[in-house]
Enzyme design. Structure first.
Site, PDB file in Angstrom:
ATOM      1  N   ARG A 152       0.813  -1.216   0.000  1.00 54.68           N
ATOM      2  CA  ARG A 152       0.000   0.000   0.000  1.00 54.68           C
ATOM      3  C   ARG A 152       0.845   1.264   0.000  1.00 54.68           C
ATOM      4  O   ARG A 152       0.334   2.347  -0.279  1.00 54.68           O
ATOM      5  CB  ARG A 152      -0.982   0.016   1.179  1.00 54.68           C
ATOM      6  CG  ARG A 152      -0.352   0.106   2.533  1.00 54.68           C
ATOM      7  CD  ARG A 152      -1.388   0.202   3.639  1.00 54.68           C
ATOM      8  NE  ARG A 152      -2.046   1.505   3.682  1.00 54.68           N
ATOM      9  CZ  ARG A 152      -1.469   2.620   4.116  1.00 54.68           C
ATOM     10  NH1 ARG A 152      -0.220   2.614   4.529  1.00 54.68           N
ATOM     11  NH2 ARG A 152      -2.139   3.750   4.120  1.00 54.68           N
ATOM     12  N   ASP A 167      -2.290   9.070   7.788  1.00 55.08           N
ATOM     13  CA  ASP A 167      -2.505   7.759   8.384  1.00 55.08           C
ATOM     14  C   ASP A 167      -2.020   7.733   9.813  1.00 55.08           C
ATOM     15  O   ASP A 167      -1.054   8.395  10.153  1.00 55.08           O
ATOM     16  CB  ASP A 167      -1.747   6.697   7.595  1.00 55.08           C
ATOM     17  CG  ASP A 167      -2.383   6.471   6.254  1.00 55.08           C
ATOM     18  OD1 ASP A 167      -3.583   6.186   6.222  1.00 55.08           O
ATOM     19  OD2 ASP A 167      -1.667   6.582   5.247  1.00 55.08           O
TER      20      ASP A 167
END
Ligand code: 9D3
Length: 254
Positions: A152, A167
């Site tokens: 990712r 994040d």
């Protein structure tokens, strides 16, 4: 980026690596994965991959010759690192994921409720990773965790929108709360500031709530983090709120 996974249970990998974001990344060619069955590298007619431990004791040990043949065959003459997924490994984290994402290729070796012959660990394995302090039945799920966390991070794997999102761990704070329509649900209201359209105030609110969550749930993360002036100011506001609540509670207990 290419991942080679060595396992005794190839069938465990098909779902997680084919669905959703990883599936798309593989279809688009950003990520490729080869799953190798360790049993295919056993040469005897029963295709035996493990044996009882020298010195006795419970459990089985994956055989050195089978593993060495598998690793050498997959690695070829490349210098691709071999990572053994092991309960004794270094704890996998975001920083390690970022390091691994810089490499063109990785070989992941998964055992299944058994150890590998120590000679393989010493001469064919470059490093060992654990995904946390709990006991699983094998290294297959940990290998998938590593592939997911590393893949990712590769450019293009996440959509534009999500790649710009902050994040957890990437900026050292837990995420702020989220809300969507309706603005009132069974008498429960969305915080007014989020409906205000005032982008600066919204950003400040979100940062403060991220700090609050991190303080309450993961103070260890806050202790490690370098704080900006704004973050220090918001933390002082939170401390002020907590001590105000303390005064209220004191009054209640009077
Ligand atoms: C406690 C370790 N060993 C004592 C006999 C046995 C053993 C238990 C479980 C050996 C392997 C396993 C399977 N686990 C993994 O292969 C594993 C794992 C894990 O269990 N927890 C967190 N990370 C990892 S990475 C590989």
């Amino acid at each position: 980026m290419h991942f080679d996974i060595l396992t005794l249970f190839p069938e465990m990998f098909s779902g997680p690596l084919s669905a959703s974001i990883l599936g798309k990344a593989r279809k688009s060619g950003l990520v490729s994965v080869d799953i190798w069955n360790i049993r295919d590298f056993a040469l005897d007619k029963h295709r035996i991959v493990d044996d009882t431990p020298y010195g006795g004791g419970a459990g089985m040990v994956l055989k050195a010759d089978v593993l060495a043949r598998a690793i050498e065959s997959v690695r070829g003459d490349s210098d691709t690192p071999v990572i053994y997924m092991s309960p004794q490994g270094q704890a996998f984290n975001q920083q390690l994921a970022e390091q691994l994402a810089k490499l063109p290729r990785l070989i992941l070796l998964s055992g299944h409720y058994e150890e590998i012959d120590e000679r393989v660990r010493q001469h064919w394995v470059d490093f060992e990773l654990s995904i946390g302090d709990y006991v699983l039945t094998g290294g297959e799920l940990p290998a998938m965790v590593v592939v997911d966390a590393v893949a990712r991070l590769l450019p293009g794997v996440l959509g534009d929108e999500s790649s710009f999102r902050q994040d957890s761990f990437q900026d050292g704070l837990l995420d702020h709360p989220h809300y969507t329509r309706p603005a009132e649900f069974r008498g429960l209201h969305v915080p007014e500031v989020l409906l205000s359209g005032h982008h600066e105030r919204i950003a400040r609110y979100r940062l403060k709530e991220a700090l609050r969550r991190t303080l309450e749930r993961r103070p260890d993360l806050l202790a490690k983090k370098e704080l900006s002036t704004e973050e220090r100011r918001l933390l002082r506001e939170l401390a002020e709120e907590y001590s105000a609540e303390g005064r209220v509670n004191d009054n209640e207990s009077d």
